[in-house]
Scaffold this active site. Structure first.
Site, PDB file in Angstrom:
ATOM      1  N   GLU A 182       0.750  -1.290  -0.035  1.00 10.88           N
ATOM      2  CA  GLU A 182       0.046   0.077  -0.036  1.00 10.88           C
ATOM      3  C   GLU A 182       0.745   1.356   0.014  1.00 10.88           C
ATOM      4  O   GLU A 182       0.446   2.277   0.530  1.00 10.88           O
ATOM      5  CB  GLU A 182      -0.853   0.094   1.007  1.00 10.88           C
ATOM      6  CG  GLU A 182      -1.951  -1.173   0.872  1.00 10.88           C
ATOM      7  CD  GLU A 182      -3.004  -1.034   2.000  1.00 10.88           C
ATOM      8  OE1 GLU A 182      -3.068  -0.079   2.949  1.00 10.88           O
ATOM      9  OE2 GLU A 182      -4.077  -2.002   1.962  1.00 10.88           O
TER      10      GLU A 182
ATOM     11  N   HIS B 242      -1.194  -0.518  10.418  1.00 11.78           N
ATOM     12  CA  HIS B 242      -0.784  -1.667  10.820  1.00 11.78           C
ATOM     13  C   HIS B 242       0.502  -1.749  11.567  1.00 11.78           C
ATOM     14  O   HIS B 242       1.230  -0.822  11.287  1.00 11.78           O
ATOM     15  CB  HIS B 242      -0.743  -2.380   9.463  1.00 11.78           C
ATOM     16  CG  HIS B 242      -2.088  -3.083   8.850  1.00 11.78           C
ATOM     17  ND1 HIS B 242      -2.270  -4.283   8.490  1.00 11.78           N
ATOM     18  CD2 HIS B 242      -3.031  -2.412   8.499  1.00 11.78           C
ATOM     19  CE1 HIS B 242      -3.422  -4.262   7.885  1.00 11.78           C
ATOM     20  NE2 HIS B 242      -3.664  -2.980   7.938  1.00 11.78           N
TER      21      HIS B 242
END
Length: 410
Positions: free
Chosen positions: A49, A276
């Site tokens: 990402e 995350h």
């Protein structure tokens, strides 16, 4: 063989969630990630990402002296954002885009536009006695969004199945296989059990001799300021959906000596690297005296149960896709009939059959444009769901053949 040399491989994996103009404090986080990677002595860095290629270029410049072999995988409309930074020479790369990846009309989720895929590369580390091939893969599967009513489960299972097949076919010439990324699956989910059982990959968290980090190895935790707390209410400790998996193929043995996760904010800062937590593994790679073949990590009866469970879910997704294909086809047919009726009415007006009656041109045109729009949209959806049916049916057939193989062989 003198000394039996070994290799300690340090791997860093992080889902960065860095999309231009939308991600919070993106540039600051990218800078922090780059600073941390320069300070640490990792051998492989797997990032997901990193959607802005400008961010990748900035990281590439920042890490040039430490990680001389970078690679960025390009895919989809906005890109999946997968990139690898390696200390080892990269010999080749391969990109496999999943056949199913969500729905283009689910704009709020956006997975379809990312074009998610599995990316692999071949790298080599020179040891005293031979060249050891590494096959690190970095990827991401479709997000879950709602665990209670997971509409994307069949697609994610197809992706897990295709990833497992991809690993089995591309790792035959490798000595060591590493797989890192955000799998968007809990450790007990059928998709991760299918992936591990069919490939023989081992979970670094479960195998680690020493662990340090978030409790239970969670990588999406409630105390991260970027996470949606409401989604984690059923999981007070968080969830573990980011993994480093590995296996040895030939005459090598791999052990996870240490596994770490970040635990919130970056050192000395008020923000974390991402929503995350990063996963960091130290792997001990050693050559064995005798070559061993690749074996399945799961006993065949257990693997057969896992494949059966996955096939059932894919079958349910196939039925749903068939219903959606039927509905969109019916809508397209109705729109086409409406256009035909309008055409007949227009011809009648031109022939003078409605003499004395004013022809509502504006209403007629608006209705025609509406019918054309519905026809185009419904036709596009029908074609998309037709492809979805084919892919789900193909995967179900593959799983059926594998089940028969597992049940026939002793």
């Amino acid at each position: 063989m003198e000394g039996d040399p070994t290799l300690r491989l340090r791997v860093f994996d992080l889902n960065c969630w860095a999309i231009r103009y939308l991600s919070k404090r993106r540039q600051e986080r990218i800078r922090l990630i780059g600073d941390m990677l320069r300070q640490e002595d990792f051998d492989l860095v797997l990032l997901q990402e990193v959607w802005s290629e400008r961010d990748y270029s900035d990281l590439k410049v920042k890490l040039e002296g430490c990680y001389p072999f970078p690679h960025y995988f390009r895919s989809g409309v906005i890109g999946s954002g997968l990139c690898v930074f390696s200390r080892f020479p990269i010999l080749d790369t391969l990109l496999y885009q999943y056949s199913l990846n969500g729905y283009p009309y689910m704009l709020q989720h956006g997975d379809w536009f990312c074009g998610k895929f599995a990316g692999s590369l071949g790298a080599r580390q020179v040891l005293a006695w031979k060249l050891a091939s590494l096959l690190p893969c970095s990827h991401q599967l479709h997000a879950e969004y709602c665990r209670e009513k997971d509409a994307y489960l069949p697609h994610r299972l197809v992706q897990a199945w295709e990833l497992a097949q991809f690993i089995r076919h591309t790792s035959k010439a490798a000595d060591v296989v590493l797989l890192g990324g955000d799998l968007n699956m809990h450790p007990e989910d059928v998709g991760i059990r299918l992936l591990r059982g069919w490939t023989g990959l081992r979970d670094a968290f479960a195998e680690a001799t020493h662990f340090e980090g978030c409790e239970d190895g969670c990588t999406l935790v409630p105390n991260n300021c970027f996470t949606d707390k409401s989604e984690l209410l059923p999981f007070p400790l968080g969830i573990r959906i980011d993994y480093i998996l590995y296996k040895a193929i030939s005459s090598f043995m791999v052990k996870c000596e240490e596994l770490k996760t970040t635990t919130g904010s970056a050192p000395g800062m008020d923000l974390p690297f991402s929503d995350h937590e990063a996963v960091m593994a130290t792997l001990h790679i050693q050559r064995q005296g005798q070559a061993v073949g690749a074996t399945l990590a799961t006993a065949k009866p257990v693997l057969a149960d896992v494949v059966t469970e996955a096939r059932t879910e894919v079958g349910m997704g196939l039925q749903a896709a068939q219903r959606q294909r039927y509905s969109s086809g019916r809508m397209a047919l109705l729109a086409l009939l409406l256009l035909l009726l309008q055409a007949m009415a227009a011809l009648g007006a031109l022939a003078g059959l409605d003499a004395g009656q004013p022809f509502p041109k504006l209403s007629f045109c608006l209705l025609a444009f509406l019918a054309i729009g519905i026809l185009l949209l419904a036709t596009g959806l029908h074609l998309f769901h037709t492809m979805e049916v084919k892919m789900l049916h193909s995967t179900e057939e593959q799983m059926r053949m594998v089940l028969r193989m597992l049940q026939e062989r002793p």
